[in-house]
Scaffold this active site. Structure first.
Site, PDB file in Angstrom:
ATOM      1  CD  GLU A  54      -1.416  -2.316   2.078  1.00  0.00           C
ATOM      2  OE1 GLU A  54      -2.217  -2.935   2.778  1.00  0.00           O
ATOM      3  OE2 GLU A  54      -0.193  -2.641   1.988  1.00  0.00           O
ATOM      4  CB  CYS A  77      -0.910  -4.285   8.713  1.00  0.00           C
ATOM      5  SG  CYS A  77       0.185  -2.941   8.194  1.00  0.00           S
ATOM      6  CD1 TRP A 172      21.340 -36.093 -14.369  1.00  0.00           C
ATOM      7  CD2 TRP A 172      20.070 -35.474 -12.655  1.00  0.00           C
ATOM      8  NE1 TRP A 172      22.143 -35.405 -13.506  1.00  0.00           N
ATOM      9  CE2 TRP A 172      21.381 -35.012 -12.441  1.00  0.00           C
ATOM     10  CE3 TRP A 172      19.092 -35.185 -11.698  1.00  0.00           C
ATOM     11  CZ2 TRP A 172      21.749 -34.296 -11.297  1.00  0.00           C
ATOM     12  CZ3 TRP A 172      19.458 -34.476 -10.577  1.00  0.00           C
ATOM     13  CH2 TRP A 172      20.760 -34.037 -10.383  1.00  0.00           C
ATOM     14  CG  ASP A 202      20.168 -39.823  -4.661  1.00  0.00           C
ATOM     15  OD1 ASP A 202      20.550 -40.890  -5.168  1.00  0.00           O
ATOM     16  OD2 ASP A 202      18.977 -39.467  -4.617  1.00  0.00           O
ATOM     17  CB  SER A 223      15.020 -42.043  13.302  1.00  0.00           C
ATOM     18  OG  SER A 223      13.873 -41.517  12.669  1.00  0.00           O
ATOM     19  CD  GLU A 294      14.399 -31.298  -3.415  1.00  0.00           C
ATOM     20  OE1 GLU A 294      15.104 -32.086  -4.050  1.00  0.00           O
ATOM     21  OE2 GLU A 294      14.567 -30.072  -3.438  1.00  0.00           O
ATOM     22  CB  SER A 297       9.548 -43.878  -1.138  1.00  0.00           C
ATOM     23  OG  SER A 297      10.420 -44.880  -0.667  1.00  0.00           O
TER      24      SER A 297
END
Length: 368
Positions: A54, A77, A172, A202, A223, A294, A297
């Site tokens: 603004e 605000c 890739w 990787d 972990s 990323e 799985s």
């Protein structure tokens, strides 16, 4: 909502998008000043600590702002932070009407900005193109209402839905154009996260290289502290931007990772693994609004199963690996389609030789 209001709000949304990824922890906001049907001022929030949208728009309009209509993607605000309240500037400028795309859920605002304008005799309208305005600031809205980061899961996969071969090879799968988009996603995120298996397989750098932008904080979910000390993200040059989330508490083991400046984040345990909900809480307390997940799985599957992923971006490459490859989500036990995890807001587009699919899990509805 009139067609004129929609037209000018669309322009304000376009302006707001210029600030996406640059205003953290503030939202990206765009503003348009209109008088007698003519745009006389425009602005957007460019960086945290700097003038809000603004203020830029009013400065652009100058004295002509008196009696004007102001279109802004988020409620102005009404509190003092690093900058004075935008409401005061709008009142001082003598604007006639303020049209907001949506109410600001920040407890310091949350309707107070519109009320302050109304008390000053300024007409207000709210919720003009609200859905589109909300989409600009999903990370901000998620964080301000839940204290958790907005999580986007990204993965590259083959046409038969595999993210790696049976040997774990994944470089890739996607094309160069897709990888550039991923690096832009990294630059626009506060943090990027991977599991320890991805680090071991990787040894990724998790930095921004294919585009111009800042490197996000790197987070490894490990972990039992299996991350090799020799990996790139623990080098002298990179360790200070790396956080390892773990359930291990041994100070001697921690010291091996901390010697180059890495941070250890000890989380609650669930099934002898990092409890992801607790991790999300801790990341929120670190001020992380947006998180790019990323892989791998197992981590992605656990996050999806617990409803902790807000959006998924899949890059499908024109390749096939076969049934012994790895799937993007390590989820088992789904015996029929009625028990499947469903997605909504599906968007598909071509990127180089790949197909990019964006979708949101249906069980995440906080932002709808």
């Amino acid at each position: 909502m009139t067609s004129i209001d929609a037209k000018h709000m669309k322009r304000a949304i376009t302006l707001a998008k210029k600030g996406v990824g640059k205003t953290r922890p503030n939202p990206a906001v765009g503003c348009v000043v209109v008088k007698d049907g003519v745009v006389i001022g425009e602005g957007w929030h460019k960086k945290a600590g700097g003038p809000h949208a603004e203020i830029h728009a009013l400065q652009s309009a100058g004295n002509a702002a008196r009696g004007s209509d102001v279109y802004v993607t988020l409620e102005p605000c009404c509190h003092t932070g690093k900058t004075p309240p935008c409401c005061e500037a709008l009142i001082k400028a003598g604007v006639r009407r303020v049209i907001a795309g949506m109410r600001d859920p920040n407890p310091q605002v949350n309707g107070g900005g519109l009320q302050a304008l109304q008390q000053a005799g300024i007409e207000t309208v709210c919720d003009v193109l609200e859905k589109e305005c909300r989409a600009i600031n999903r990370p901000f809205l998620k964080f301000i209402t839940t204290g958790h980061p907005y999580v986007t899961y990204k993965c590259a996969m083959t046409l038969d839905g595999k993210i790696a071969s049976v040997t774990g090879e994944s470089r890739w799968i996607s094309c160069e154009a897709s990888r550039r988009i991923v690096h832009r996603m990294r630059a626009d995120s506060d943090a990027v996260m991977v599991g320890v298996d991805t680090i071991i397989a990787d040894d990724p750098q998790l930095t921004v290289r294919h585009v111009t932008g800042r490197n996000p904080l790197r987070i490894i979910v490990d972990s039992h502290l299996r991350t090799p000390e020799s990996v790139a993200v623990l080098s002298v040059q990179m360790a200070r931007g790396t956080v390892i989330a773990t359930i291990e508490t041994d100070p001697a083991v921690h010291a091996r990772y901390q010697k180059n400046g890495a941070t250890l984040l000890v989380c609650s345990s669930e099934n002898n693994r990092v409890q992801l909900y607790d991790l999300w809480n801790r990341l929120g307390k670190l001020g992380i609004h947006s998180l790019l997940l990323e892989g791998g799985s197992h981590l992605a599957g656990e996050a999806l199963r617990h409803g902790l992923i807000d959006e998924c971006v899949f890059f499908y490459a024109p390749k096939v690996i076969g049934s012994d490859g790895f799937s993007p989500f390590a989820i088992t036990g789904t015996t029929d389609m009625a028990r499947s995890i469903k997605f909504q807001d599906l968007n598909i587009r071509r990127v180089g030789s790949d197909m990019m699919v964006t979708a949101r899990p249906e069980n995440v509805c906080l932002l709808d």
